[in-house]
Design a protein around this motif. Structure first.
Motif, PDB file in Angstrom:
ATOM      1  N   THR A 115       0.828  -1.219   0.000  1.00 44.90           N
ATOM      2  CA  THR A 115       0.000   0.000   0.000  1.00 44.90           C
ATOM      3  C   THR A 115       0.856   1.260   0.000  1.00 44.90           C
ATOM      4  O   THR A 115       0.377   2.320  -0.358  1.00 44.90           O
ATOM      5  CB  THR A 115      -0.976   0.016   1.195  1.00 44.90           C
ATOM      6  OG1 THR A 115      -0.223  -0.140   2.386  1.00 44.90           O
ATOM      7  CG2 THR A 115      -1.999  -1.075   1.095  1.00 44.90           C
ATOM      8  N   ASP A 116       2.132   1.155   0.382  1.00 43.42           N
ATOM      9  CA  ASP A 116       3.012   2.323   0.311  1.00 43.42           C
ATOM     10  C   ASP A 116       3.285   2.725  -1.133  1.00 43.42           C
ATOM     11  O   ASP A 116       3.486   3.902  -1.410  1.00 43.42           O
ATOM     12  CB  ASP A 116       4.348   2.050   1.025  1.00 43.42           C
ATOM     13  CG  ASP A 116       4.270   2.323   2.510  1.00 43.42           C
ATOM     14  OD1 ASP A 116       4.246   3.508   2.884  1.00 43.42           O
ATOM     15  OD2 ASP A 116       4.199   1.358   3.281  1.00 43.42           O
TER      16      ASP A 116
ATOM     17  N   PHE B 159      -1.363  -8.936  -3.019  1.00 41.37           N
ATOM     18  CA  PHE B 159      -1.585  -7.550  -3.455  1.00 41.37           C
ATOM     19  C   PHE B 159      -2.172  -6.731  -2.301  1.00 41.37           C
ATOM     20  O   PHE B 159      -3.097  -7.153  -1.630  1.00 41.37           O
ATOM     21  CB  PHE B 159      -2.558  -7.519  -4.652  1.00 41.37           C
ATOM     22  CG  PHE B 159      -2.750  -6.141  -5.244  1.00 41.37           C
ATOM     23  CD1 PHE B 159      -1.912  -5.685  -6.245  1.00 41.37           C
ATOM     24  CD2 PHE B 159      -3.754  -5.296  -4.779  1.00 41.37           C
ATOM     25  CE1 PHE B 159      -2.070  -4.409  -6.790  1.00 41.37           C
ATOM     26  CE2 PHE B 159      -3.922  -4.015  -5.316  1.00 41.37           C
ATOM     27  CZ  PHE B 159      -3.077  -3.574  -6.321  1.00 41.37           C
ATOM     28  N   GLY B 160      -1.606  -5.536  -2.096  1.00 44.41           N
ATOM     29  CA  GLY B 160      -2.133  -4.645  -1.047  1.00 44.41           C
ATOM     30  C   GLY B 160      -1.576  -4.926   0.325  1.00 44.41           C
ATOM     31  O   GLY B 160      -2.188  -4.552   1.335  1.00 44.41           O
TER      32      GLY B 160
ATOM     33  N   SER C  72      -2.796  -0.501   6.671  1.00 41.48           N
ATOM     34  CA  SER C  72      -4.247  -0.713   6.589  1.00 41.48           C
ATOM     35  C   SER C  72      -4.948   0.413   5.840  1.00 41.48           C
ATOM     36  O   SER C  72      -6.158   0.414   5.741  1.00 41.48           O
ATOM     37  CB  SER C  72      -4.828  -0.786   7.997  1.00 41.48           C
ATOM     38  OG  SER C  72      -4.786   0.497   8.598  1.00 41.48           O
ATOM     39  N   ARG C  73      -4.183   1.357   5.317  1.00 39.58           N
ATOM     40  CA  ARG C  73      -4.790   2.564   4.754  1.00 39.58           C
ATOM     41  C   ARG C  73      -5.853   2.261   3.708  1.00 39.58           C
ATOM     42  O   ARG C  73      -5.583   1.655   2.675  1.00 39.58           O
ATOM     43  CB  ARG C  73      -3.696   3.489   4.200  1.00 39.58           C
ATOM     44  CG  ARG C  73      -2.937   2.934   3.035  1.00 39.58           C
ATOM     45  CD  ARG C  73      -1.704   3.760   2.698  1.00 39.58           C
ATOM     46  NE  ARG C  73      -0.679   3.660   3.748  1.00 39.58           N
ATOM     47  CZ  ARG C  73       0.604   3.920   3.562  1.00 39.58           C
ATOM     48  NH1 ARG C  73       1.037   4.315   2.392  1.00 39.58           N
ATOM     49  NH2 ARG C  73       1.472   3.800   4.553  1.00 39.58           N
TER      50      ARG C  73
ATOM     51  N   PHE D  24      -4.756 -11.646  -2.302  1.00 36.66           N
ATOM     52  CA  PHE D  24      -4.763 -10.305  -1.706  1.00 36.66           C
ATOM     53  C   PHE D  24      -4.354 -10.379  -0.237  1.00 36.66           C
ATOM     54  O   PHE D  24      -4.662 -11.349   0.450  1.00 36.66           O
ATOM     55  CB  PHE D  24      -6.169  -9.694  -1.779  1.00 36.66           C
ATOM     56  CG  PHE D  24      -6.602  -9.358  -3.182  1.00 36.66           C
ATOM     57  CD1 PHE D  24      -6.301  -8.121  -3.738  1.00 36.66           C
ATOM     58  CD2 PHE D  24      -7.290 -10.288  -3.945  1.00 36.66           C
ATOM     59  CE1 PHE D  24      -6.681  -7.812  -5.032  1.00 36.66           C
ATOM     60  CE2 PHE D  24      -7.680  -9.996  -5.242  1.00 36.66           C
ATOM     61  CZ  PHE D  24      -7.379  -8.755  -5.789  1.00 36.66           C
ATOM     62  N   ALA D  25      -3.700  -9.312   0.233  1.00 36.58           N
ATOM     63  CA  ALA D  25      -3.463  -9.189   1.667  1.00 36.58           C
ATOM     64  C   ALA D  25      -4.820  -8.945   2.323  1.00 36.58           C
ATOM     65  O   ALA D  25      -5.683  -8.307   1.730  1.00 36.58           O
ATOM     66  CB  ALA D  25      -2.517  -8.028   1.940  1.00 36.58           C
TER      67      ALA D  25
END
Lengths: 415, 160
Positions: B15-16, B60-61, B65-66, B86-87
């Motif tokens: 997510t960063d 992915f992701g 937690s954003r 997915f995460a």
């Protein structure tokens, strides 16, 4: 049942739950910070929800872009402050009352064993150290829980991490979790619990346990949890929390797999860019003679008092290498105050380090230590993704407070 | 039905890189979407068109937690994310905020950057108009389908 399943079964009012089952459980704490709370508040208000389910169980900690780094950040904090005032939220922490959320909540007794904590922050899994079920979620899930007082969960399967032996003196919880990440990878525990058991956990301090549970999410885990023991009991007592949970010792058959770690075999670890699982021993790292520009010692992973004591013991009477900026960040006001009382701040400043107020700041490239293109940092934080601490051309090496403090003196990655 | 061009990425897209933290001092969808994928693919935002599809590898992701991550992706016009896996936090966030996602290891392996896909999100059938292949996505659990059909978690709660 696994430790996690025992908590979820009790909270869901069932005799038994199994992996994959969906349950709805009451939530003891709903947590958000200055980045995620505004999104939850937007969702909450847009949905037309009128009040929160329990104004004592919602916790807002303004710790990420604080002290406010710019006008937009200040506006986000104001939004949280105004919402808190309107709804009578008791647990709003900011300014001199704010610490890094995952260090602060257990320290002031807000989390106990057997609790269910959901937080709009992925490192909410930290509280598994005090035998709670705690997990990160997004802001919409949090907004729903703020209204409903409950959330849905898919009961996770689990990996048992059986710990034996004792750590070497220069090794701490950070090395243990990096070692585990090196073994199982960044999705090795995806959707699962990491449950820490075995004789060896007796030798892990509470601060070691917080560090280990904190980075469970770096293996993709839903939560990390330690079995309850005398040390947990003592910690909770001191924090003023009265919640206890009696676990039945799980069987190996309850677990999807068992991973064994002999603490005596764990050496100082360093995770190279760009994944927390990309680990080398500090010794292997040193051979590469990689020069650094910055050291960060702090964060929800490693900003507790024992972390700073270790860093101070390494830095006492020494000088930070020319050209290296060493930033020390006590995680909470209490830790800061302990550092003053114990003379640690003087050791840091005498060594040429600088001490920041509690903030998540540099860990996520927010402020208070952002990296320029081509710069490298050794940090006690939890992620070293591309651009995590600044420019996409900068690099973060994850390490323990001991190893990071050594790097500040030597100016290179490794020991 | 989704019909769009593929933007292909590898494993562990975090997510960063989906939305760098330095832009998280706002929560506005349009503002966030301007910086989507900036740190992994700075040309993405110029290339992406309404209705396009992201296809990626496993986890992915992962990371933070954003919720700003699925919000930013939606804001670019991306209609669907297909990944090998997915995460978990991203998975929940996508469902909750109405970003369509599908788990399909076969598509993740075979689809190439720039391929054109036709996807029936109800049946989970993915057609690759370039290679002529067809893939089938893993179905959602019933409970998740209910949330999706309600239009996200908040509507699901309100309808209950």
């Amino acid at each position: 049942m696994t430790l996690t399943q025992q908590i979820l079964a009790k909270k869901a009012g069932k005799d038994k739950v199994s992996g994959g089952e969906l349950v709805t459980v009451p939530v003891d704490i709903c947590l958000a910070n200055d980045i995620t709370a505004p999104v939850s508040i937007n969702v909450f208000e847009k949905a037309g929800f009128d009040e929160v389910y329990d104004k004592e169980k919602i916790v807002f900690v303004l710790d990420h872009f604080t002290p406010n780094k710019d006008i937009k950040s200040a506006e986000q904090c104001r939004r949280v402050r105004e919402f808190s005032k309107k709804h009578g939220i008791v647990n709003l922490f900011e300014g001199g009352k704010a610490g890094i959320e995952h260090a602060l909540l257990p320290e002031i007794g807000l989390v106990g064993a057997g609790d269910i904590v959901i937080g709009a922050d992925s490192h909410t899994c930290t509280y598994g150290a005090v035998s709670s079920f705690s997990t990160g979620m997004g802001s919409t899930d949090l907004a729903a829980a703020m209204k409903q007082g409950e959330t849905w969960l898919r009961v996770p399967d689990a990996i048992k991490v059986e710990i034996t032996g004792e750590m070497r003196e220069s090794v701490s919880g950070k090395d243990v979790i990096l070692y585990l990440l090196g073994m199982i990878g960044v999705d090795g525990a995806r959707y699962m619990s990491l449950e820490f058991c075995g004789e060896g956990i007796k030798s892990l301090s509470m601060d070691d346990r917080f560090t280990i549970a904190n980075m469970a999410v770096e293996a993709g885990a839903k939560n990390g949890i330690f079995i309850f023991d005398e040390l947990t009991e003592e910690y909770l007592k001191e924090s003023g929390n009265s919640h206890r949970f009696e676990f039945a010792e799980p069987d190996d058959a309850d677990y999807k797999s068992v991973v064994k770690i002999d603490l005596a075999e764990v050496k100082e670890q360093i995770a190279f860019p760009n994944l927390p699982s990309n680990v080398f021993t500090a010794e292997e790292a040193a051979e590469k003679e990689i020069k650094i520009d910055q050291v960060v010692i702090g964060s929800c992973t490693n900003g507790r008092i024992s972390d700073l004591r270790i860093a101070a013991s390494v830095m006492k009477g020494k000088t930070v290498k020319d050209g290296v900026r060493c930033i020390i960040i006590p995680a909470t006001p209490k830790v800061y105050s302990q550092c003053i009382e114990e003379g640690l701040l003087k050791i840091f400043t005498d060594a040429g380090a600088l001490v920041s107020p509690p903030t998540c700041g540099p860990c996520l490239g927010g402020h208070m230590g952002v990296l320029a293109k081509g710069e490298r940092a050794v940090a006690t934080t939890n992620r070293n993704f591309v651009g995590r601490m600044g420019d996409t051309g900068s690099e973060v090496y994850l390490a323990s407070p001991y190893t990071a403090a050594k790097a500040a003196i030597s100016g290179i990655v490794g020991v | 039905m989704v019909f769009g061009n593929v933007h292909k990425y590898g494993d562990n897209v975090d997510t960063d890189v989906i939305i760098p933290a330095r832009y998280l001092n706002v929560s506005d969808k349009k503002e966030l979407s301007k910086h989507c994928m900036e740190d992994i693919d700075s040309a993405f935002i110029k290339r992406v068109k309404e209705g396009d599809i992201i296809v990626a590898g496993k986890n992915f992701g992962c990371g933070s937690s954003r919720e700003h991550a699925p919000i930013a992706i939606s804001g670019t016009g991306i209609a669907l994310v297909i990944a090998e896996s997915f995460a978990r936090i991203f998975y929940r966030n996508a469902i909750n905020t109405g970003l369509a996602i599908m788990e399909c290891p076969e598509a993740a392996e075979k689809v190439q950057d720039g391929d054109m896909l036709i996807v029936d999100t109800e049946s989970g059938i993915i057609e690759n108009t370039v290679s002529g292949e067809t893939y089938r996505a893993n179905p959602f659990p019933d409970f998740i389908t209910e949330i999706i059909n309600s239009g996200g978690l908040i509507n699901y709660i309100k309808n209950k």
